[in-house]
Design a protein around this motif. Structure first.
Motif, short mmCIF file in Angstrom:
data_model
loop_
_atom_site.label_atom_id
_atom_site.label_comp_id
_atom_site.label_asym_id
_atom_site.label_seq_id
_atom_site.Cartn_x
_atom_site.Cartn_y
_atom_site.Cartn_z
N PRO A 268 0.84 -1.19 0.00
CA PRO A 268 0.00 0.00 0.00
C PRO A 268 0.88 1.25 0.00
CG PRO A 268 0.25 -0.76 2.24
CD PRO A 268 1.01 -1.72 1.36
N CYS A 269 0.30 2.35 -0.43
CA CYS A 269 0.98 3.65 -0.32
C CYS A 269 -0.09 4.74 -0.27
CB CYS A 269 1.97 3.88 -1.45
SG CYS A 269 1.25 4.16 -3.07
N LYS A 270 0.35 5.91 0.17
CA LYS A 270 -0.54 7.08 0.21
C LYS A 270 -0.16 8.00 -0.94
CE LYS A 270 0.31 8.14 4.58
NZ LYS A 270 0.32 8.86 5.86
N VAL A 271 -1.19 8.52 -1.60
CA VAL A 271 -0.98 9.51 -2.64
C VAL A 271 -1.96 10.65 -2.45
CG1 VAL A 271 -0.09 7.85 -4.36
CG2 VAL A 271 -2.54 8.39 -4.31
N ARG A 272 -1.60 11.81 -2.97
CA ARG A 272 -2.51 12.95 -3.01
C ARG A 272 -3.00 13.07 -4.44
NH1 ARG A 272 -0.17 17.22 0.03
NH2 ARG A 272 -1.36 16.19 1.66
N VAL A 273 -4.32 13.09 -4.59
CA VAL A 273 -4.95 13.23 -5.90
C VAL A 273 -5.58 14.61 -5.96
CG1 VAL A 273 -6.63 12.28 -7.53
CG2 VAL A 273 -5.40 10.74 -5.96
N THR A 274 -5.24 15.39 -6.98
CA THR A 274 -5.75 16.75 -7.14
C THR A 274 -6.56 16.84 -8.43
OG1 THR A 274 -3.81 17.64 -6.00
CG2 THR A 274 -5.11 19.20 -7.29
N LEU B 257 -7.67 18.70 -11.37
CA LEU B 257 -7.06 19.84 -12.07
C LEU B 257 -8.10 20.85 -12.55
CD1 LEU B 257 -4.20 18.05 -14.03
CD2 LEU B 257 -4.09 19.25 -11.83
N HIS B 258 -9.39 20.51 -12.52
CA HIS B 258 -10.44 21.44 -12.96
C HIS B 258 -10.91 22.37 -11.83
CE1 HIS B 258 -10.66 19.74 -16.92
NE2 HIS B 258 -10.71 18.53 -16.38
N ASN B 259 -10.82 21.90 -10.58
CA ASN B 259 -11.30 22.74 -9.47
C ASN B 259 -10.26 22.93 -8.37
OD1 ASN B 259 -11.36 20.34 -8.00
ND2 ASN B 259 -13.60 20.16 -8.06
N GLY B 260 -9.09 22.27 -8.45
CA GLY B 260 -8.03 22.45 -7.47
C GLY B 260 -8.21 21.67 -6.17
N ARG B 261 -9.31 20.92 -6.02
CA ARG B 261 -9.54 20.16 -4.79
C ARG B 261 -8.64 18.93 -4.74
NH1 ARG B 261 -16.04 19.88 -4.39
NH2 ARG B 261 -15.57 18.80 -2.43
N SER B 262 -8.16 18.60 -3.53
CA SER B 262 -7.26 17.45 -3.32
C SER B 262 -7.80 16.53 -2.25
CB SER B 262 -5.87 17.92 -2.90
OG SER B 262 -5.24 18.64 -3.92
N VAL B 263 -7.41 15.28 -2.34
CA VAL B 263 -7.74 14.28 -1.33
C VAL B 263 -6.56 13.30 -1.24
CG1 VAL B 263 -8.96 12.72 -2.92
CG2 VAL B 263 -9.49 12.66 -0.47
N ASP B 264 -6.25 12.89 0.00
CA ASP B 264 -5.21 11.87 0.21
C ASP B 264 -5.90 10.51 0.30
OD1 ASP B 264 -3.50 14.01 0.32
OD2 ASP B 264 -3.13 13.87 2.48
N VAL B 265 -5.39 9.55 -0.46
CA VAL B 265 -6.00 8.22 -0.51
C VAL B 265 -4.94 7.14 -0.32
CG1 VAL B 265 -7.90 8.95 -2.04
CG2 VAL B 265 -5.80 8.01 -3.03
N VAL B 266 -5.40 5.97 0.10
CA VAL B 266 -4.55 4.79 0.19
C VAL B 266 -4.72 3.99 -1.09
CG1 VAL B 266 -4.13 2.60 1.38
CG2 VAL B 266 -4.71 4.65 2.69
N VAL B 267 -3.62 3.73 -1.79
CA VAL B 267 -3.66 2.87 -2.96
C VAL B 267 -3.49 1.44 -2.45
CG1 VAL B 267 -2.59 2.31 -5.17
CG2 VAL B 267 -2.67 4.68 -4.41
N ASN B 268 -4.57 0.65 -2.58
CA ASN B 268 -4.57 -0.72 -2.05
C ASN B 268 -5.08 -1.74 -3.06
OD1 ASN B 268 -7.28 -0.16 -2.06
ND2 ASN B 268 -7.62 -0.56 0.10
N ASP B 269 -5.24 -1.32 -4.31
CA ASP B 269 -5.79 -2.21 -5.32
C ASP B 269 -5.10 -1.96 -6.66
OD1 ASP B 269 -7.45 -4.23 -6.22
OD2 ASP B 269 -9.30 -3.07 -6.09
N ARG B 270 -5.31 -2.88 -7.60
CA ARG B 270 -4.74 -2.77 -8.95
C ARG B 270 -5.82 -2.34 -9.93
NH1 ARG B 270 0.09 -1.62 -8.02
NH2 ARG B 270 1.32 -3.20 -6.98
N GLY B 271 -5.44 -1.53 -10.91
CA GLY B 271 -6.35 -1.04 -11.93
C GLY B 271 -6.04 0.42 -12.17
N PRO B 272 -6.77 1.14 -12.93
CA PRO B 272 -7.83 0.66 -13.84
C PRO B 272 -7.21 0.06 -15.10
CG PRO B 272 -7.57 3.04 -14.04
CD PRO B 272 -6.61 2.58 -12.97
N PHE B 273 -7.90 -0.88 -15.69
CA PHE B 273 -7.37 -1.57 -16.86
C PHE B 273 -8.08 -1.16 -18.14
CE2 PHE B 273 -6.42 -4.27 -13.18
CZ PHE B 273 -5.05 -4.20 -13.24
N LYS B 274 -8.61 0.06 -18.14
CA LYS B 274 -9.20 0.64 -19.35
C LYS B 274 -8.19 1.62 -19.93
CE LYS B 274 -13.88 -0.18 -18.06
NZ LYS B 274 -15.22 0.29 -17.99
#
Length: 181
Positions: A120-126, A128-145
């Motif tokens: 697992p790891c922590k990332v900050r996702v921002t 880019l259209h509204n500047g809002r950010s959230v910190d999330v735990v990456v604990n899964d694989r994907g997306p495969f599209k």
């Protein structure tokens, strides 16, 4: 009694007479030797020389290379300095399913799926259209599209104001996820 340093019992075992006493002595000696040797089943393994090492998988299975739809992905050993822009989508109908790490997926939580970040790891996702950010735990694989960088849980997407898909920046924060689980 010995003969040339060899115990007499051993010499008698190899000296064959026609009488039954010598034969019973031979069989007795064989039985004695078998009993003595049965206690010597095995010795503990010797340590390996300093220049030899035993190979063990140091990475858990969810951080080993894997193949989906004929494409092989190679998870990063370290995400230090990782920052990338791309398309984010969200998922939520998989409530209760297991993530790649074996934990239960919670749609309202703050988690994500990524193809190659170490789990697992922590990332900050921002967003880019509204500047809002959230910190999330990456604990899964994907997306495969095609052309998708990250899949967010419904809760994380809602926090970002993301409806459907959107352009985001993903920045690595740390591998210490205990405060986010």
């Amino acid at each position: 009694m010995t003969h040339s340093g060899i115990p007499m019992i051993y010499l008698q075992a190899f000296h064959f007479h026609s009488n039954n006493q010598s034969r019973s002595g031979l069989f007795g000696l064989i039985a004695l030797l078998a009993a003595l040797l049965s206690g010597c089943a095995s010795e503990p393994p010797l340590p390996l020389p300093a220049n030899q090492q035993v190979y063990r998988h140091s990475k858990p299975s969810y951080n080993q290379p894997y193949t989906v739809h004929g494409k092989t992905y190679y998870p990063m050993d370290s995400a230090a300095g990782y920052s990338e822009q791309g398309v984010a989508s969200w998922y939520g109908s998989e409530s209760g399913h297991r993530t790649a790490m074996g934990t239960r997926f919670r749609p309202q939580g703050f988690s994500a799926a990524h193809k190659t970040l170490p789990l697992p790891c922590k990332v900050r996702v921002t967003n880019l259209h509204n500047g809002r950010s959230v910190d999330v735990v990456v604990n899964d694989r994907g997306p495969f599209k095609k052309n998708r960088l990250i899949d967010l849980s419904r809760g994380a997407a809602k926090e970002l104001g993301l409806k459907g898909m959107g352009e985001v920046r993903v920045e690595y924060l740390s591998n210490n996820v205990s405060t986010f689980e």
